[in-house]
Design an enzyme around this catalytic site. Structure first.
Site, PDB file in Angstrom:
ATOM      1  N   THR A 101     -19.506  49.111  53.485  1.00 17.38           N
ATOM      2  CA  THR A 101     -18.792  48.071  52.726  1.00 17.38           C
ATOM      3  C   THR A 101     -18.082  48.687  51.520  1.00 17.38           C
ATOM      4  O   THR A 101     -18.380  49.821  51.145  1.00 17.38           O
ATOM      5  CB  THR A 101     -19.773  46.960  52.241  1.00 17.38           C
ATOM      6  OG1 THR A 101     -20.373  46.384  53.384  1.00 17.38           O
ATOM      7  CG2 THR A 101     -19.136  45.868  51.422  1.00 17.38           C
ATOM      8  N   GLU A 143     -20.093  42.377  62.476  1.00 16.80           N
ATOM      9  CA  GLU A 143     -20.693  41.515  61.450  1.00 16.80           C
ATOM     10  C   GLU A 143     -21.703  40.525  62.007  1.00 16.80           C
ATOM     11  O   GLU A 143     -22.591  40.064  61.285  1.00 16.80           O
ATOM     12  CB  GLU A 143     -19.582  40.739  60.735  1.00 16.80           C
ATOM     13  CG  GLU A 143     -19.859  40.458  59.284  1.00 16.80           C
ATOM     14  CD  GLU A 143     -19.775  41.715  58.447  1.00 16.80           C
ATOM     15  OE1 GLU A 143     -20.793  42.071  57.837  1.00 16.80           O
ATOM     16  OE2 GLU A 143     -18.695  42.345  58.416  1.00 16.80           O
TER      17      GLU A 143
HETATM   18  O1  DON Z   1     -22.424  40.910  54.560  1.00 13.27           O
HETATM   19  C1  DON Z   1     -23.300  41.716  54.283  1.00 13.27           C
HETATM   20  O2  DON Z   1     -24.121  41.529  53.419  1.00 13.27           O
HETATM   21  C2  DON Z   1     -23.335  43.021  55.049  1.00 13.27           C
HETATM   22  N1  DON Z   1     -22.726  42.851  56.328  1.00 13.27           N
HETATM   23  C3  DON Z   1     -22.617  44.051  54.268  1.00 13.27           C
HETATM   24  C4  DON Z   1     -22.733  45.361  54.968  1.00 13.27           C
HETATM   25  C5  DON Z   1     -23.157  46.412  54.048  1.00 13.27           C
HETATM   26  O3  DON Z   1     -22.924  46.389  52.885  1.00 13.27           O
HETATM   27  C6  DON Z   1     -23.926  47.542  54.553  1.00 13.27           C
HETATM   28  N2  DON Z   1     -24.743  47.259  55.642  1.00 13.27           N
HETATM   29  N3  DON Z   1     -25.757  47.407  55.998  1.00 13.27           N
END
Ligand code: DON
Length: 621
Positions: A415, A454
């Site tokens: 992210t 996602e």
């Molecule tokens: O939306 C979220 O909280 C996660 N899909 C964000 C992904 C992330 O930061 C790292 N993932 N494990």
């Protein structure tokens, strides 16, 4: 508490000549707090007036600065930054993903949010991640790779909506820097190299993804120029034809085909999914009600669900507000922080899902009475056992019967978060992702962007984490997120803006930086640099190695805490890159007078993610 840093405003011109670490800091010198210096170096720190950008890469930050300098608003610049990140940081964000934007509109004084989260497709039901052969949930690895977990991307719809609401330019102008960067190419930096090294096995499954990121079977070397002519062309099509090319046209068709028939290498296989043009055409980025909580006289704004970020940060702040942290010893304050996030996660896990599909008791979770009923459980000398149950929604003291809850798993660095402000005072706080590094692993053939995975943010089974789940897949539903883009106002004007990547550690990272700055008297630079810990209602607490060296870690251990060092950014035990939690981008504003233009400090990461990039349109003045 009214934070005294803002009362330094009259001295802000003078402050420019002071040591960088002292600007806006009313506490002891940075060296005196937390053992981390705030010494500025070109790159991750900037100060001045006008517009500011902090993002992961030099090129994305520069694109935002250029748009601001050409008269664009913070919204225009945010779209430019995000679209360039699709080129420079393709494994953690881009057109194939989604995100959340929190925006302060200087004209109205209002904070608004846009929810550009991916949605489940019409064909996705509660059993999406149940193996039909066994009736058991799939492993995360099985679910993550291929078309199964690809949600309908929301990123582009968010960009268009942000520009429609607050832009001075159009989408085509905002995409121009990204087209240029994609054509000219960028040198692969350490962060991108590490990210490619992580999902190496995954990328090997897909022919075109492997050719692009694993030439000769090895991760792209640092310094190699990475061009993306396919993505440049995709952006060009969108610039010419608008978002319909994506949500109703040829780019959409390419995504549908890739999800149904992932472009696997010879002899490999991957899961598939069913995405239709109707799924794409019905996607809408939402004008969502922000979550507001007040903390020591400041107003904290974050995302409501589908993200759990705003309400969980807000509840934890409310719990912390029950204690005079700034007068307490730092070890005690640290215990309060760990215990407050443990309790807030117990409540998040029990009560928060996509509010369009399930009822989320935001008001109760953010109420003073509920905060008191949680705060009274905290004993700084003795850690609460974990997992803790959630609080009863009727609770006003420690005696109410609790509700079953569960724990969180270890999270990675994937992210990205970035922040933008413009000379007119508009501010953008924007977190976006394709979920795990490289998302589903599917690089849409001929289009140059990776598709998200996602949907694995949904719970896989009805009784996930030991409780009945509010977060099961359903058609059109958004999976629960932890993304926590945040804007803090003082007297109705921006004071701090921040956020981070890191899955559910995002919430604790935002909380820790806020506490460091507001309560513990650290400068923003030190608040961001300080070693991090993340307690999310689990028996163990994730830490960065330097946290263990702090005296407060000793006391937390004596109180019953067990620490586990966070994974390295490339999830590789032999990695030379140190383990980290979160990658913060933040801004802080101080004003010489109520109507005067603010002075801004812009803070990224000096070390984490290889160092990030902060710039001002008028550095130094
Ligand atoms: O939306 C979220 O909280 C996660 N899909 C964000 C992904 C992330 O930061 C790292 N993932 N494990």
């Amino acid at each position: 508490m009214k934070h005294s840093s803002l009362n330094l405003a009259a001295a802000s011109a003078l402050a420019l000549s002071l040591a960088v670490g002292l600007l806006g800091c009313s506490g002891p010198t940075p060296e005196g707090k937390g053992g981390v210096t705030g010494t500025a170096q070109p790159g991750y720190f900037a100060q001045g007036s006008g517009g500011a950008v902090v993002s992961d890469t030099v090129q994305s930050t520069q694109a935002g600065i250029d748009v601001l300098a050409s008269g664009g608003s913070a919204a225009d610049a945010a779209v430019a930054v995000a679209s360039v990140l699709g080129v420079t940081n393709p494994l953690v964000g881009g057109l194939g993903g989604g995100g959340y934007l929190v925006y302060y509109d200087a004209e109205t004084g209002e904070v608004s949010t846009i929810d550009g989260r991916e949605t489940a497709r019409a064909a996705d039901t509660a059993t999406l991640f149940i193996d039909p052969a066994t009736g058991e949930p799939l492993s995360t690895q099985q679910a993550n790779i291929g078309g199964l977990a690809v949600g309908v991307p929301g990123q582009l719809a968010l960009w268009q909506r942000a520009i429609d609401r607050w832009g001075k330019q159009d989408l085509a102008s905002a995409l121009k820097p990204a087209i240029d960067v994609a054509e000219q190419g960028v040198p692969v930096n350490t962060a991108l190299h590490n990210q490619i090294a992580d999902p190496q096995k995954t990328f090997g499954i897909f022919g075109n993804t492997a050719e692009t990121y694993l030439p000769g079977g090895r991760p792209l070397e640092t310094g190699k120029i990475l061009k993306n002519p396919d993505l440049a062309q995709t952006y060009r099509i969108i610039a010419a034809e608008g978002t319909d090319a994506f949500y109703r046209g040829e780019i959409g068709q390419s995504m549908i085909d890739a999800v149904a028939n992932p472009p696997v290498a010879d002899g490999k296989s991957a899961s598939t999914g069913t995405m239709t043009m109707a799924d794409l055409a019905s996607y809408s980025a939402l004008n969502a009600e922000p979550i507001r909580s007040s903390y020591r006289g400041l107003d904290d704004y974050g995302m409501g669900s589908s993200s759990s970020g705003g309400v969980t940060v807000g509840e934890a702040l409310n719990i912390l507000e029950q204690f005079p942290l700034k007068d307490e010893n730092k070890a005690v304050a640290t215990m309060r922080f760990l215990e407050a996030s443990k309790l807030a996660f117990a409540d998040r896990n029990a009560y928060v899902g996509d509010r369009a599909s399930v009822e989320v008791p935001d008001e109760v979770l953010l109420s003073e009475g509920f905060a008191k009923s949680r705060a009274c459980l905290i004993d700084p000398a003795k850690a609460l056992p974990a997992p803790q149950p959630a609080g009863a929604l009727t609770a006003t003291d420690c005696s109410a019967a609790p509700v079953a809850s569960g724990t969180e798993t270890v999270e990675g660095q994937q992210t990205n978060h970035f922040v933008v402000s413009d000379a007119e005072g508009n501010v953008a706080s924007y977190t976006n992702t394709i979920n795990f590094y490289g998302g589903s692993g599917i690089l849409v053939p001929g289009r140059g962007f990776l598709l998200n995975n996602e949907l694995t943010d949904f719970d896989f089974a009805a009784a996930a984490r030991g409780v009945e789940s509010l977060n099961l897949p359903a058609p059109g539903k958004r999976p629960r997120s932890s993304m926590s883009p945040t804007i803090v106002l003082q007297d109705g004007k921006p004071y701090m803006v921040l956020g981070s990547p890191g899955g559910s550690t995002i919430i604790t990272t935002v909380l820790q930086v806020l506490m460091n700055r507001i309560d513990l008297g650290m400068s923003l630079q030190d608040a961001v640099a300080a070693p991090r810990a993340s307690q999310r209602n689990s028996a163990t607490t994730l830490i960065e190695p330097a946290f263990e060296e702090l005296p407060e870690a000793e006391q937390a251990k004596a109180a019953g805490y067990t620490f586990v060092v966070a994974p390295t950014p490339d999830q590789n035990p032999a990695s030379v890159t140190p383990p980290t939690i979160g990658v913060v981008a933040a801004l802080e504003f101080s004003r010489p007078g109520p109507d005067a233009a603010p002075m801004v400090i812009a803070v990224g990461e000096k070390e984490r993610r290889g160092g990030t990039s902060a710039q001002m349109t008028n550095p130094g003045g």
